[in-house]
Write an enzyme that holds these catalytic residues in place. Structure first.
Site, PDB file in Angstrom:
ATOM      1  N   ASP A   8       0.850  -1.191   0.000  1.00  0.00           N
ATOM      2  CA  ASP A   8       0.000   0.000   0.000  1.00  0.00           C
ATOM      3  C   ASP A   8       0.889   1.245   0.000  1.00  0.00           C
ATOM      4  O   ASP A   8       2.119   1.165  -0.160  1.00  0.00           O
ATOM      5  CB  ASP A   8      -1.031  -0.047   1.145  1.00  0.00           C
ATOM      6  CG  ASP A   8      -0.414   0.218   2.525  1.00  0.00           C
ATOM      7  OD1 ASP A   8       0.819   0.405   2.626  1.00  0.00           O
ATOM      8  OD2 ASP A   8      -1.184   0.236   3.507  1.00  0.00           O
ATOM      9  N   HIS A   9       0.260   2.402   0.202  1.00  0.00           N
ATOM     10  CA  HIS A   9       0.998   3.666   0.132  1.00  0.00           C
ATOM     11  C   HIS A   9       2.043   3.796   1.238  1.00  0.00           C
ATOM     12  O   HIS A   9       2.972   4.587   1.113  1.00  0.00           O
ATOM     13  CB  HIS A   9       0.010   4.836   0.233  1.00  0.00           C
ATOM     14  CG  HIS A   9      -0.831   4.786   1.481  1.00  0.00           C
ATOM     15  ND1 HIS A   9      -1.867   3.878   1.622  1.00  0.00           N
ATOM     16  CD2 HIS A   9      -0.771   5.480   2.629  1.00  0.00           C
ATOM     17  CE1 HIS A   9      -2.413   4.046   2.822  1.00  0.00           C
ATOM     18  NE2 HIS A   9      -1.764   5.003   3.452  1.00  0.00           N
ATOM     19  N   CYS A  65       2.908  -3.203   4.094  1.00  0.00           N
ATOM     20  CA  CYS A  65       2.156  -1.987   4.415  1.00  0.00           C
ATOM     21  C   CYS A  65       2.930  -1.265   5.516  1.00  0.00           C
ATOM     22  O   CYS A  65       4.117  -1.540   5.719  1.00  0.00           O
ATOM     23  CB  CYS A  65       0.702  -2.301   4.796  1.00  0.00           C
ATOM     24  SG  CYS A  65       0.449  -3.319   6.257  1.00  0.00           S
ATOM     25  N   GLY A  66       2.288  -0.343   6.217  1.00  0.00           N
ATOM     26  CA  GLY A  66       3.029   0.413   7.224  1.00  0.00           C
ATOM     27  C   GLY A  66       3.531  -0.476   8.350  1.00  0.00           C
ATOM     28  O   GLY A  66       4.704  -0.420   8.732  1.00  0.00           O
ATOM     29  N   THR A  67       2.630  -1.270   8.877  1.00  0.00           N
ATOM     30  CA  THR A  67       2.985  -2.177   9.978  1.00  0.00           C
ATOM     31  C   THR A  67       3.154  -3.625   9.534  1.00  0.00           C
ATOM     32  O   THR A  67       3.722  -4.431  10.267  1.00  0.00           O
ATOM     33  CB  THR A  67       1.869  -2.178  11.039  1.00  0.00           C
ATOM     34  OG1 THR A  67       0.650  -2.602  10.406  1.00  0.00           O
ATOM     35  CG2 THR A  67       1.689  -0.797  11.653  1.00  0.00           C
ATOM     36  N   HIS A  98       8.595 -24.286  10.149  1.00  0.00           N
ATOM     37  CA  HIS A  98       7.496 -24.822  10.960  1.00  0.00           C
ATOM     38  C   HIS A  98       6.123 -24.643  10.330  1.00  0.00           C
ATOM     39  O   HIS A  98       5.263 -25.509  10.470  1.00  0.00           O
ATOM     40  CB  HIS A  98       7.473 -24.137  12.337  1.00  0.00           C
ATOM     41  CG  HIS A  98       8.636 -24.491  13.199  1.00  0.00           C
ATOM     42  ND1 HIS A  98       8.593 -24.460  14.576  1.00  0.00           N
ATOM     43  CD2 HIS A  98       9.903 -24.872  12.889  1.00  0.00           C
ATOM     44  CE1 HIS A  98       9.760 -24.807  15.073  1.00  0.00           C
ATOM     45  NE2 HIS A  98      10.588 -25.051  14.069  1.00  0.00           N
ATOM     46  N   HIS A 134       4.778 -30.741  12.393  1.00  0.00           N
ATOM     47  CA  HIS A 134       4.437 -29.481  11.723  1.00  0.00           C
ATOM     48  C   HIS A 134       3.390 -29.716  10.633  1.00  0.00           C
ATOM     49  O   HIS A 134       2.458 -28.928  10.481  1.00  0.00           O
ATOM     50  CB  HIS A 134       5.692 -28.822  11.141  1.00  0.00           C
ATOM     51  CG  HIS A 134       6.710 -28.479  12.176  1.00  0.00           C
ATOM     52  ND1 HIS A 134       6.417 -27.719  13.276  1.00  0.00           N
ATOM     53  CD2 HIS A 134       8.020 -28.826  12.300  1.00  0.00           C
ATOM     54  CE1 HIS A 134       7.487 -27.586  14.030  1.00  0.00           C
ATOM     55  NE2 HIS A 134       8.480 -28.255  13.461  1.00  0.00           N
TER      56      HIS A 134
HETATM   57  C1  RB5 Z   1      -1.772   3.031   6.503  1.00  0.00           C
HETATM   58  O1  RB5 Z   1      -1.780   4.252   7.169  1.00  0.00           O
HETATM   59  C2  RB5 Z   1      -1.610   1.882   7.489  1.00  0.00           C
HETATM   60  O2  RB5 Z   1      -2.732   1.807   8.317  1.00  0.00           O
HETATM   61  C3  RB5 Z   1      -1.395   0.582   6.771  1.00  0.00           C
HETATM   62  O3  RB5 Z   1      -0.299   0.687   5.940  1.00  0.00           O
HETATM   63  C4  RB5 Z   1      -1.120  -0.625   7.647  1.00  0.00           C
HETATM   64  O4  RB5 Z   1      -0.124  -0.347   8.567  1.00  0.00           O
HETATM   65  C5  RB5 Z   1      -2.301  -1.238   8.248  1.00  0.00           C
HETATM   66  O5  RB5 Z   1      -2.221  -2.253   8.943  1.00  0.00           O
END
Ligand code: RB5
Length: 151
Positions: A8-9, A65-67, A98, A134
């Site tokens: 994503d962005h 993504c971000g996280t 595993h 496993h």
């Molecule tokens: C985007 O702001 C963020 O929420 C997304 O990239 C991700 O981290 C969501 O889990």
């Protein structure tokens, strides 16, 4: 290997580091985007990557993504996908040995590009252990998907 990758962005900058690494290592890369900082929704990138994995169009998927959390949640809704959110080398190796994971999720806002590159290398290089215990646990997870069994 054939590898599908999406972000994503909040993850496309790390994707732009990982794609050249994959190509340099001889992998064929299917990049589904995104490619700029305009806000998008992570499921819209998890869905095509996971679809290509379960359809056999590619061997593995990578989602950023971000996280990494949203991507991993979305990916694991697809029957047949075993996605691990990984931010350390121990987990990258262990989840292949595993869990036989077929999709890797990472968070661009959590780790730097150097660690991410090492994670990708280890995750791609490490084979499933084939251990009976496993395989048995993975079979039970697959049965949960098939029977919609939830504890
Ligand atoms: C985007 O702001 C963020 O929420 C997304 O990239 C991700 O981290 C969501 O889990």
């Amino acid at each position: 290997m054939k590898i599908a990758i999406g972000a994503d962005h909040a993850g496309y900058r790390l994707k732009d580091v990982i794609v050249p690494l994959l190509k340099q290592q001889g992998h064929e890369v299917m990049d589904v985007g995104c490619d700029c900082a305009d806000s998008v929704d992570y499921p819209d990138y998890a869905i095509p990557v996971c679809g290509m994995v379960v359809n056999g169009e590619v061997d593995r998927g990578i989602l950023i993504c971000g996280t990494g959390i949203g991507m991993s949640i979305a990916a694991n809704k697809t029957p047949g996908i075993r996605c691990a959110l990984v931010h350390d080398l121990f987990s990258a190796k262990a989840t292949r040995e595993h869990n036989d994971t077929n999709v890797l999720a990472m968070g661009e806002r959590v780790i730097g590009p150097g660690v991410a590159e090492e994670i990708v290398k280890v995750w791609l290089e490490t084979p499933f252990s084939q251990g009976e215990r496993h395989r048995n646990r993975i079979r039970k997870v697959t049965e949960m998907e098939e029977n919609s069994l939830h504890p």
